[in-house]
Design a protein around this motif. Structure first.
Motif, PDB file in Angstrom:
ATOM      1  N   ARG A 174      -2.722  -0.500  -0.891  1.00 20.69           N
ATOM      2  CA  ARG A 174      -1.036  -0.481  -1.611  1.00 20.69           C
ATOM      3  C   ARG A 174      -2.082  -0.786  -3.035  1.00 20.69           C
ATOM      4  O   ARG A 174      -1.565   0.897  -3.503  1.00 20.69           O
ATOM      5  CB  ARG A 174      -0.864  -1.461  -1.356  1.00 20.69           C
ATOM      6  CG  ARG A 174       0.408  -1.233  -1.778  1.00 20.69           C
ATOM      7  CD  ARG A 174       1.866  -2.779  -1.707  1.00 20.69           C
ATOM      8  NE  ARG A 174       0.592  -3.953  -0.982  1.00 20.69           N
ATOM      9  CZ  ARG A 174       0.897  -4.902  -2.099  1.00 20.69           C
ATOM     10  NH1 ARG A 174       1.933  -4.357  -3.357  1.00 20.69           N
ATOM     11  NH2 ARG A 174       1.110  -6.058  -2.110  1.00 20.69           N
ATOM     12  N   GLY A 198      -7.711  -7.361   7.992  1.00 24.66           N
ATOM     13  CA  GLY A 198      -6.045  -8.271   7.585  1.00 24.66           C
ATOM     14  C   GLY A 198      -5.286  -8.542   6.318  1.00 24.66           C
ATOM     15  O   GLY A 198      -5.247  -7.336   5.247  1.00 24.66           O
ATOM     16  N   LYS A 199      -5.133  -9.441   5.271  1.00 23.05           N
ATOM     17  CA  LYS A 199      -4.324  -8.940   4.110  1.00 23.05           C
ATOM     18  C   LYS A 199      -5.182  -8.510   3.354  1.00 23.05           C
ATOM     19  O   LYS A 199      -4.872  -8.186   2.589  1.00 23.05           O
ATOM     20  CB  LYS A 199      -3.827 -11.135   3.980  1.00 23.05           C
ATOM     21  CG  LYS A 199      -3.303 -11.147   5.126  1.00 23.05           C
ATOM     22  CD  LYS A 199      -2.371 -13.016   4.770  1.00 23.05           C
ATOM     23  CE  LYS A 199      -1.518 -13.347   5.545  1.00 23.05           C
ATOM     24  NZ  LYS A 199      -1.361 -14.993   4.960  1.00 23.05           N
ATOM     25  N   LYS A 200      -6.218  -8.470   3.274  1.00 23.29           N
ATOM     26  CA  LYS A 200      -6.940  -8.308   1.647  1.00 23.29           C
ATOM     27  C   LYS A 200      -7.121  -6.695   2.291  1.00 23.29           C
ATOM     28  O   LYS A 200      -7.196  -6.548   0.767  1.00 23.29           O
ATOM     29  CB  LYS A 200      -8.608  -8.857   2.087  1.00 23.29           C
ATOM     30  CG  LYS A 200      -9.887  -8.019   0.624  1.00 23.29           C
ATOM     31  CD  LYS A 200     -10.991  -8.506   0.975  1.00 23.29           C
ATOM     32  CE  LYS A 200     -11.120  -8.135  -0.264  1.00 23.29           C
ATOM     33  NZ  LYS A 200     -12.992  -8.739  -0.381  1.00 23.29           N
ATOM     34  N   TRP A 201      -7.637  -6.355   3.061  1.00 23.37           N
ATOM     35  CA  TRP A 201      -7.161  -4.617   3.732  1.00 23.37           C
ATOM     36  C   TRP A 201      -5.501  -4.522   3.268  1.00 23.37           C
ATOM     37  O   TRP A 201      -6.002  -2.766   2.454  1.00 23.37           O
ATOM     38  CB  TRP A 201      -7.791  -4.704   4.528  1.00 23.37           C
ATOM     39  CG  TRP A 201      -6.766  -2.833   5.053  1.00 23.37           C
ATOM     40  CD1 TRP A 201      -8.131  -1.742   5.100  1.00 23.37           C
ATOM     41  CD2 TRP A 201      -6.181  -2.095   5.706  1.00 23.37           C
ATOM     42  NE1 TRP A 201      -7.984  -0.434   5.394  1.00 23.37           N
ATOM     43  CE2 TRP A 201      -6.795  -0.872   5.284  1.00 23.37           C
ATOM     44  CE3 TRP A 201      -5.263  -2.462   5.849  1.00 23.37           C
ATOM     45  CZ2 TRP A 201      -5.614  -0.094   6.088  1.00 23.37           C
ATOM     46  CZ3 TRP A 201      -3.916  -1.227   6.328  1.00 23.37           C
ATOM     47  CH2 TRP A 201      -4.429  -0.832   5.915  1.00 23.37           C
ATOM     48  N   PHE A 202      -4.618  -4.540   3.328  1.00 21.61           N
ATOM     49  CA  PHE A 202      -3.730  -4.373   3.211  1.00 21.61           C
ATOM     50  C   PHE A 202      -2.970  -4.112   1.808  1.00 21.61           C
ATOM     51  O   PHE A 202      -2.747  -3.510   1.282  1.00 21.61           O
ATOM     52  CB  PHE A 202      -2.315  -5.599   4.227  1.00 21.61           C
ATOM     53  CG  PHE A 202      -0.709  -4.883   4.001  1.00 21.61           C
ATOM     54  CD1 PHE A 202      -0.403  -3.281   4.732  1.00 21.61           C
ATOM     55  CD2 PHE A 202      -0.111  -5.507   3.466  1.00 21.61           C
ATOM     56  CE1 PHE A 202       0.355  -3.049   4.279  1.00 21.61           C
ATOM     57  CE2 PHE A 202       1.189  -4.987   2.906  1.00 21.61           C
ATOM     58  CZ  PHE A 202       1.455  -4.119   3.100  1.00 21.61           C
ATOM     59  N   ARG A 203      -3.269  -5.885   1.341  1.00 17.98           N
ATOM     60  CA  ARG A 203      -2.696  -5.399  -0.303  1.00 17.98           C
ATOM     61  C   ARG A 203      -4.012  -4.299  -0.836  1.00 17.98           C
ATOM     62  O   ARG A 203      -3.494  -4.269  -2.259  1.00 17.98           O
ATOM     63  CB  ARG A 203      -3.704  -7.297  -0.577  1.00 17.98           C
ATOM     64  CG  ARG A 203      -3.943  -7.230  -2.474  1.00 17.98           C
ATOM     65  CD  ARG A 203      -4.168  -8.554  -2.497  1.00 17.98           C
ATOM     66  NE  ARG A 203      -4.238  -8.886  -4.520  1.00 17.98           N
ATOM     67  CZ  ARG A 203      -5.511  -8.693  -5.046  1.00 17.98           C
ATOM     68  NH1 ARG A 203      -6.751  -7.707  -3.719  1.00 17.98           N
ATOM     69  NH2 ARG A 203      -5.433  -9.006  -5.687  1.00 17.98           N
ATOM     70  N   ASP A 236      -2.238  -6.495  -8.198  1.00 17.20           N
ATOM     71  CA  ASP A 236      -1.099  -7.174  -7.163  1.00 17.20           C
ATOM     72  C   ASP A 236       0.720  -7.593  -7.795  1.00 17.20           C
ATOM     73  O   ASP A 236       1.068  -7.780  -8.898  1.00 17.20           O
ATOM     74  CB  ASP A 236      -0.914  -8.280  -5.639  1.00 17.20           C
ATOM     75  CG  ASP A 236      -1.998  -9.811  -6.434  1.00 17.20           C
ATOM     76  OD1 ASP A 236      -1.561  -9.790  -7.834  1.00 17.20           O
ATOM     77  OD2 ASP A 236      -2.078  -9.864  -5.730  1.00 17.20           O
TER      78      ASP A 236
END
Length: 536
Positions: free
Chosen positions: A154, A146-151, A316
């Motif tokens: 990056r 989810g969002k954690k993996w995507f963040r 981030d």
């Protein structure tokens, strides 16, 4: 008499008080037992019904399915089991339902038509095997979603920029030559190269990731290396024991308790490295750091920018960095993925060099032409090592370090069979795996699949195959972020071995037997014999 009467009355009161208490305990336990039976019974029924429906859609080998163990007794955790999977693809060419017990199944894909749909879906890793590894590597890139993996993906991408990777060639050269010098002293006898390669890749990872100087290549019983092997065995054993899927049951077992002990060793090793780097940064906080070649990051004087530098400095869009736990998780993930998988790739490639001397000679001739009399392989040399790259790719085709990857479908996917024009919809909530070992030996895409032939990877032959017929580093959005790092290390290590040693096998050399652990290893070791070469 009066005292005796009082005692009798007191005893009676105790009995009367005990009876209701005992009844209450027994009733509570009975209710709890009924609840557990009902809860797990309904869960079993729901899981079994779903598994049956999926099996009807994709196909299942009913002949070899055990009522309790599913296919685990047939597809065993050894070389024989791997080769049975390849045979299974002949009857079920696109995919098959593999039962992991009496109720749970996973869809196994091993054809480009099915793997393409899976890898392009962006589905996260599943909780079948990866849930069991989380106690060690936590929620790093390998297991997060989810969002954690995507963040985090990056944030970590700069760590694999070519300007960061380029200085690592010096480390690859130095550590490879340390290993070569060790092997030079073991000529004319069977040598289990896996241990030596594992120490070399661990040494390399510690230096590239944390600029951590170690002497681990000269310590055969390095505690981290031993702990990695043991935790791997513990996790694989758990995957193949259906009762240990329940955390509470596994935690009470001897294996579960040992898992905690080994995990503690691994975490303490990582935390020590992080703590030491933080201490160095604290001491130099008031000193102007040198700018690095990667925009937005600074390095400490006297060292190159490394993986840990980037973990400690990345931010981030909201200015938030990684927490201490996130840093530890990513370091553990990087150490495992970069050390264990690369050592498997190098060791199996060295075995193939020994087994196929004609290809070893071709690689040596190319190295002489490209490198001349240079002692080290430079960054600019790597793209010119065409035949060595082809050889390495063929080695990873037949014995891929990562032999399978698992995904959990958050959304349905449609698998289109180009031959039958039939569409199969795999529903959300399904565990789907890509069996890379079988994919790389699929008879529809590889002529004589078991034959070793580097020519399969000429540009012309690559163009004839579907893109996802060969995926040693996975593919799609969740492909291996460190694949360029791994390929560079493997090529430089093998180049030094080939230039300085002749590898061979004979009747005295033990035959390796593939064994799928967390990565593809050998249950009998990977042995070769060595002859020292005089460089001209």
């Amino acid at each position: 008499m009066q005292s005796s009467g009082l005692s009798s009355i007191w005893d009676q009161l105790q009995i009367n008080d005990w009876l209701p208490s005992s009844f209450l305990v027994e009733t509570t336990l009975l209710i709890l037992l009924i609840y557990l039976i009902t809860h797990y019974g309904l869960l079993f029924r729901e899981t079994y019904t779903k598994s049956r429906k999926i099996s009807e859609r994709v196909g299942v080998d009913e002949k070899n399915r055990h009522w309790f163990f599913g296919h685990l007794k047939h597809i065993t955790n050894n070389e024989e089991g791997l080769l049975k999977f390849v045979e299974l693809a002949k009857a079920f060419p696109l995919m098959v339902s593999l039962w992991l017990g009496p109720a749970l199944t996973t869809v196994q894909t091993y054809h480009p038509d099915s793997t393409t749909a899976l890898l392009n879906s962006g589905a996260p890793k599943n909780d079948l095997g990866y849930r069991f590894i989380r106690t060690w590597i936590g929620d790093g890139l390998l297991t997060s979603k989810g969002k954690k993996w995507f963040r985090n993906r990056r944030l970590l991408t700069p760590a694999f920029h070519y300007k960061v990777l380029k200085p690592y060639t010096e480390v690859f050269n130095k550590n490879s030559l340390v290993m070569v010098n060790k092997l030079n002293k073991l000529c004319d006898q069977p040598v289990n190269i896996y241990t030596h390669v594992g120490l070399m890749t661990l040494d390399t990872m510690l230096q590239c990731a944390m600029t951590s100087k170690t002497n681990c290549q000269h310590v055969t019983d390095h505690p981290y290396l031993l702990a990695v092997k043991e935790i791997s065995d513990l996790i694989i054993a758990r995957v193949r024991q259906p009762l240990h899927f329940f955390d509470w049951m596994y935690n009470l077992s001897a294996a579960g308790k040992r898992n905690k002990e080994v995990t503690k060793i691994l975490h303490e090793h990582t935390e020590k490295i992080i703590s030491e780097r933080k201490a160095v940064l604290a001491k130099t906080a008031n000193i102007d750091p040198e700018p690095s070649d990667v925009e937005g990051f600074r390095k400490t004087e006297g060292k190159t920018l490394d993986f840990l530098d980037i973990l400690l400095q990345c931010k981030d869009e909201n200015g938030e960095g990684l927490s201490d736990i996130e840093i530890r998780d990513e370091v553990d993930t990087f150490l495992f993925a970069g050390h264990d998988t690369t050592s498997s790739g190098i060791a199996w490639a060295m075995f193939h060099l020994a087994k196929y001397p004609q290809f070893q000679t071709k690689c040596r001739e190319e190295l002489k032409e490209v490198l001349g009399n240079k002692d080290e392989i430079e960054w600019s040399d790597l793209p010119q090592l065409v035949y060595l790259t082809m050889f390495l790719k063929e080695s990873m085709r037949l014995r891929p370090p990562v032999y399978a990857v698992g995904r959990y479908l958050e959304h349905p996917i449609t698998i289109k069979d180009k031959n039958t024009k039939r569409d199969t919809v795999i529903p959300a909530g399904t565990n789907v795996s890509m069996h890379i070992f079988t994919l790389h030996r699929h008879p529809d895409f590889w002529d004589e699949p078991s034959k070793f032939d580097p020519e399969r990877f000429t540009k012309e032959n690559i163009a004839k195959r579907p893109a996802f017929a060969y995926v040693p580093f996975s593919a799609g959005s969740r492909n291996c972020i460190g694949q360029n790092f791994a390929m560079n290390e493997m090529k430089i290590s093998l180049a030094h071995v080939i230039r300085n040693l002749r590898l061979y096998i004979d009747d005295e050399t033990p035959v390796p037997k593939m064994q799928p652990r967390l990565i593809l290893q050998s249950s009998t070791g990977i042995f070769v014999k060595i002859e020292k070469l005089e460089r001209q």
